[in-house]
Each structure stands twice: as C-alpha cells, then as structure tokens.
Design a protein around this motif. Structure first.
Motif, PDB file in Angstrom:
ATOM      1  N   THR A  88       0.814  -1.214   0.000  1.00  8.94           N
ATOM      2  CA  THR A  88       0.000   0.000   0.000  1.00  8.94           C
ATOM      3  C   THR A  88       0.849   1.267   0.000  1.00  8.94           C
ATOM      4  O   THR A  88       0.630   2.188  -0.788  1.00  8.94           O
ATOM      5  CB  THR A  88      -0.920   0.025   1.232  1.00  8.94           C
ATOM      6  OG1 THR A  88      -1.845  -1.062   1.146  1.00  8.94           O
ATOM      7  CG2 THR A  88      -1.696   1.333   1.312  1.00  8.94           C
ATOM      8  N   HIS A  89       1.855   1.313   0.867  1.00  7.63           N
ATOM      9  CA  HIS A  89       2.633   2.539   1.025  1.00  7.63           C
ATOM     10  C   HIS A  89       3.657   2.764  -0.100  1.00  7.63           C
ATOM     11  O   HIS A  89       4.334   3.792  -0.117  1.00  7.63           O
ATOM     12  CB  HIS A  89       3.331   2.542   2.390  1.00  7.63           C
ATOM     13  CG  HIS A  89       2.388   2.803   3.514  1.00  7.63           C
ATOM     14  ND1 HIS A  89       1.645   1.800   4.099  1.00  7.63           N
ATOM     15  CD2 HIS A  89       2.036   3.948   4.149  1.00  7.63           C
ATOM     16  CE1 HIS A  89       0.885   2.318   5.061  1.00  7.63           C
ATOM     17  NE2 HIS A  89       1.102   3.615   5.111  1.00  7.63           N
TER      18      HIS A  89
ATOM     19  N   GLY B 101     -10.597  -0.785  -2.250  1.00  8.99           N
ATOM     20  CA  GLY B 101      -9.490  -0.463  -1.357  1.00  8.99           C
ATOM     21  C   GLY B 101      -8.424   0.378  -2.018  1.00  8.99           C
ATOM     22  O   GLY B 101      -7.760   1.195  -1.363  1.00  8.99           O
TER      23      GLY B 101
ATOM     24  N   LEU C 272      -7.186   5.299  -1.910  1.00  2.76           N
ATOM     25  CA  LEU C 272      -5.839   5.712  -1.519  1.00  2.76           C
ATOM     26  C   LEU C 272      -5.533   7.120  -2.033  1.00  2.76           C
ATOM     27  O   LEU C 272      -5.744   7.424  -3.204  1.00  2.76           O
ATOM     28  CB  LEU C 272      -4.798   4.736  -2.074  1.00  2.76           C
ATOM     29  CG  LEU C 272      -4.723   3.364  -1.422  1.00  2.76           C
ATOM     30  CD1 LEU C 272      -3.705   2.491  -2.143  1.00  2.76           C
ATOM     31  CD2 LEU C 272      -4.358   3.480   0.050  1.00  2.76           C
TER      32      LEU C 272
ATOM     33  N   LYS D 163      -1.726  10.433   4.098  1.00  2.00           N
ATOM     34  CA  LYS D 163      -2.267   9.368   4.934  1.00  2.00           C
ATOM     35  C   LYS D 163      -3.547   9.793   5.636  1.00  2.00           C
ATOM     36  O   LYS D 163      -4.500   9.015   5.751  1.00  2.00           O
ATOM     37  CB  LYS D 163      -1.215   8.943   5.962  1.00  2.00           C
ATOM     38  CG  LYS D 163      -1.563   7.700   6.756  1.00  2.00           C
ATOM     39  CD  LYS D 163      -0.385   7.291   7.628  1.00  2.00           C
ATOM     40  CE  LYS D 163      -0.712   6.017   8.408  1.00  2.00           C
ATOM     41  NZ  LYS D 163       0.446   5.578   9.237  1.00  2.00           N
TER      42      LYS D 163
ATOM     43  N   THR E 196      -6.733   9.522   3.375  1.00  2.00           N
ATOM     44  CA  THR E 196      -7.142   8.201   2.895  1.00  2.00           C
ATOM     45  C   THR E 196      -8.247   7.624   3.777  1.00  2.00           C
ATOM     46  O   THR E 196      -8.186   7.729   5.009  1.00  2.00           O
ATOM     47  CB  THR E 196      -5.944   7.235   2.883  1.00  2.00           C
ATOM     48  OG1 THR E 196      -4.976   7.714   1.940  1.00  2.00           O
ATOM     49  CG2 THR E 196      -6.368   5.833   2.488  1.00  2.00           C
ATOM     50  N   ASN E 197      -9.237   7.048   3.137  1.00  4.50           N
ATOM     51  CA  ASN E 197     -10.311   6.378   3.886  1.00  4.50           C
ATOM     52  C   ASN E 197      -9.815   4.986   4.265  1.00  4.50           C
ATOM     53  O   ASN E 197      -9.983   4.027   3.525  1.00  4.50           O
ATOM     54  CB  ASN E 197     -11.577   6.289   3.026  1.00  4.50           C
ATOM     55  CG  ASN E 197     -12.771   5.784   3.810  1.00  4.50           C
ATOM     56  OD1 ASN E 197     -12.633   4.999   4.752  1.00  4.50           O
ATOM     57  ND2 ASN E 197     -13.962   6.225   3.428  1.00  4.50           N
ATOM     58  N   TRP E 198      -9.194   4.888   5.420  1.00  5.71           N
ATOM     59  CA  TRP E 198      -8.585   3.623   5.830  1.00  5.71           C
ATOM     60  C   TRP E 198      -9.616   2.555   6.157  1.00  5.71           C
ATOM     61  O   TRP E 198      -9.335   1.362   6.047  1.00  5.71           O
ATOM     62  CB  TRP E 198      -7.653   3.861   7.026  1.00  5.71           C
ATOM     63  CG  TRP E 198      -6.429   4.620   6.626  1.00  5.71           C
ATOM     64  CD1 TRP E 198      -6.164   5.930   6.856  1.00  5.71           C
ATOM     65  CD2 TRP E 198      -5.312   4.109   5.880  1.00  5.71           C
ATOM     66  NE1 TRP E 198      -4.954   6.278   6.309  1.00  5.71           N
ATOM     67  CE2 TRP E 198      -4.405   5.180   5.701  1.00  5.71           C
ATOM     68  CE3 TRP E 198      -4.996   2.855   5.350  1.00  5.71           C
ATOM     69  CZ2 TRP E 198      -3.208   5.045   5.021  1.00  5.71           C
ATOM     70  CZ3 TRP E 198      -3.799   2.712   4.663  1.00  5.71           C
ATOM     71  CH2 TRP E 198      -2.927   3.798   4.508  1.00  5.71           C
TER      72      TRP E 198
ATOM     73  N   HIS F  62     -10.241   1.081   2.773  1.00  8.71           N
ATOM     74  CA  HIS F  62      -9.034   0.439   2.237  1.00  8.71           C
ATOM     75  C   HIS F  62      -8.721  -0.870   2.958  1.00  8.71           C
ATOM     76  O   HIS F  62      -8.445  -1.887   2.310  1.00  8.71           O
ATOM     77  CB  HIS F  62      -7.834   1.374   2.350  1.00  8.71           C
ATOM     78  CG  HIS F  62      -6.541   0.697   2.001  1.00  8.71           C
ATOM     79  ND1 HIS F  62      -6.193   0.381   0.703  1.00  8.71           N
ATOM     80  CD2 HIS F  62      -5.532   0.219   2.793  1.00  8.71           C
ATOM     81  CE1 HIS F  62      -5.030  -0.238   0.695  1.00  8.71           C
ATOM     82  NE2 HIS F  62      -4.604  -0.349   1.951  1.00  8.71           N
ATOM     83  N   VAL F  63      -8.710  -0.830   4.282  1.00  3.66           N
ATOM     84  CA  VAL F  63      -8.352  -2.021   5.060  1.00  3.66           C
ATOM     85  C   VAL F  63      -9.326  -3.156   4.795  1.00  3.66           C
ATOM     86  O   VAL F  63      -8.918  -4.307   4.569  1.00  3.66           O
ATOM     87  CB  VAL F  63      -8.304  -1.677   6.564  1.00  3.66           C
ATOM     88  CG1 VAL F  63      -8.217  -2.948   7.407  1.00  3.66           C
ATOM     89  CG2 VAL F  63      -7.116  -0.770   6.857  1.00  3.66           C
TER      90      VAL F  63
ATOM     91  N   VAL G  49      -3.679  -0.336   8.847  1.00  8.33           N
ATOM     92  CA  VAL G  49      -3.032   0.955   8.639  1.00  8.33           C
ATOM     93  C   VAL G  49      -1.524   0.817   8.846  1.00  8.33           C
ATOM     94  O   VAL G  49      -0.716   1.301   8.075  1.00  8.33           O
ATOM     95  CB  VAL G  49      -3.613   2.014   9.598  1.00  8.33           C
ATOM     96  CG1 VAL G  49      -2.917   3.360   9.383  1.00  8.33           C
ATOM     97  CG2 VAL G  49      -5.116   2.158   9.389  1.00  8.33           C
ATOM     98  N   ASP G  50      -1.145   0.147   9.906  1.00 10.89           N
ATOM     99  CA  ASP G  50       0.260  -0.163  10.182  1.00 10.89           C
ATOM    100  C   ASP G  50       0.340  -1.647  10.519  1.00 10.89           C
ATOM    101  O   ASP G  50      -0.292  -2.101  11.481  1.00 10.89           O
ATOM    102  CB  ASP G  50       0.786   0.679  11.357  1.00 10.89           C
ATOM    103  CG  ASP G  50       0.814   2.165  11.020  1.00 10.89           C
ATOM    104  OD1 ASP G  50       1.539   2.545  10.087  1.00 10.89           O
ATOM    105  OD2 ASP G  50       0.091   2.917  11.704  1.00 10.89           O
TER     106      ASP G  50
END
Length: 221
Positions: free
Chosen positions: A46-47, A106, A110, A114, A117-119, A122-123, A181-182
């Motif tokens: 993702t990143h 997802g 993006l 950060k 972003t609609n996490w 996405h997640v 997210v992380d």
C-alpha cells in the motif's frame, strides 16, 4: 495467442507489473523505502503506491488489474463448465469477483496524504481481496483437480498444487494475510509473497488455455 491466454497474461501483468513499476518509481523519487521487501519487509504494498507519480501508476494499474481479474474468472468458469457443477462454479466466480471488487474499492480510496485516505474502506477492501481470493482459488483448484480426473488437460496442475500448498501454509502459519493501517514486519513480508503467488496462479492459466476459444451457444428453439 488465444483470448484466454491474453486474459491470463494481462491479469498478471497489470497486477504484478503495476506493483513492480510502482515500487521502482517510488524508490527512485524517494517516496518509498528501498529494500528487498520480500525478505526485509521495510514497507507494505500500500505505502509504495500512495505518493508522487507512483500513486497515479498504482491506482490506475491496480484498478485495471481488477477488471482483468473479473474477466479471468469468467474465462475460468467457461473452461471448467463442461466438467463442473454449476453451483460450485457460481460460488467460485462469486468469491473471485467479490475479492477483485474489494481490491478495487481499497485501491480507489488511496490518496497521497495518509490523513486523507479512507482507511476503513481500504483495510476492509484489501482484506476482502486476500481472504476472498484464497477461498475462490481453493474452490477453483478443487474443481480443476476433479476435471483433470475426467479428462481435462491441465499442464500446470503440479504448479497450481504447489502454489496452493504455499498459500495455505502461509495463511495457516501467520493466521491469514491481514492488512491494516500499520502492519508488522512479518505481515508485510507475507503480504508481498502472497500477492506474488496469487499473481503466478493467474499466470499459470496461460499454459492451460492454449487454443481456448469462447463461443456463444444459442439455445435451441
């Protein structure tokens, strides 16, 4: 090259190729950390595709790959239809399409920042992709194995068997591939490998679908 082969090739190219190009652009522009992510796990997929030019390439390429995945499942259904139960084919295609749509959603949310972003989307979309795709590919593998016993020529059956064994081993050993997210160092490594093996499974059909033609069968009057 048949239509089926082109579909398999493009599905793999737009998914794996997009990630590779995105990572190269991201590391070149300094928006992604340079390492061997398959072993170092310095970043997740993702990143690598959020900031700079890499972000535009990643979003465009992955959304296109989702479209080809949906076509791939339709071709796979047509290939297995003479040898498989319609209900099983429906479930296989349903989970495969849902997984592709999860990845599409997802990816679409993006953004470079950060915080923007609609996490939530996405997640859940990314996790839906990995979990739904594993289920769809498992059904697919079982149907292919049964069809091979009925006379369907499957040149890559051993390759598919190996890929499924590896995927399931990773999912069991690491309690599935979960995106957040992380995520932890180990989860990042598994994400890279799982994505690669899924892409190779798509590509393996290139060798199965040689000469395959899709025809429109009209219902008899």
């Amino acid at each position: 090259m048949s239509f089926g082969q082109a579909t398999a090739l493009l599905t793999c190219f737009f998914s794996m190729g997009t990630i590779a190009i995105t990572y190269w652009v991201g590391t070149s522009q300094g928006t992604a950390e340079l390492c061997n992510p398959f072993f170092d796990g310095c970043t997740d997929i993702t990143h690598t595709g959020m900031k700079g030019d890499a972000g535009f390439i990643f979003r465009g390429g992955m959304i296109a790959s989702c479209s080809f995945m949906i076509v791939w499942w339709q071709v796979m259904r047509a290939w297995l239809q003479p040898f498989s139960n319609r209900i099983a084919l429906n479930f296989m295609q349903l989970f495969g399409v849902i997984a592709a749509l999860g990845l599409l959603a997802g990816t679409a949310v993006l953004l470079p920042l950060k915080a923007d972003t609609n996490w939530f989307v996405h997640v859940r979309g990314a996790n839906l992709f990995f979990q739904g795709m594993l289920l769809a590919l498992t059904i697919n593998f079982v149907l292919i194995w049964r069809a091979s016993k009925q006379g369907l020529l499957v040149p890559t059956l051993k390759v598919k068997t190996l890929l499924m064994a590896i995927l399931w081993s990773m999912f069991i050993a690491f309690a599935g591939v979960t995106v957040g997210v992380d995520i932890s160092h180990g989860k990042r490594i598994i994400e890279w490998w799982a994505t690669l093996f899924i892409g190779l499974y798509f590509l393996s059909s290139f060798f199965d679908w040689k000469g395959m033609q899709l025809v429109n069968q009209k219902s008899p009057h």
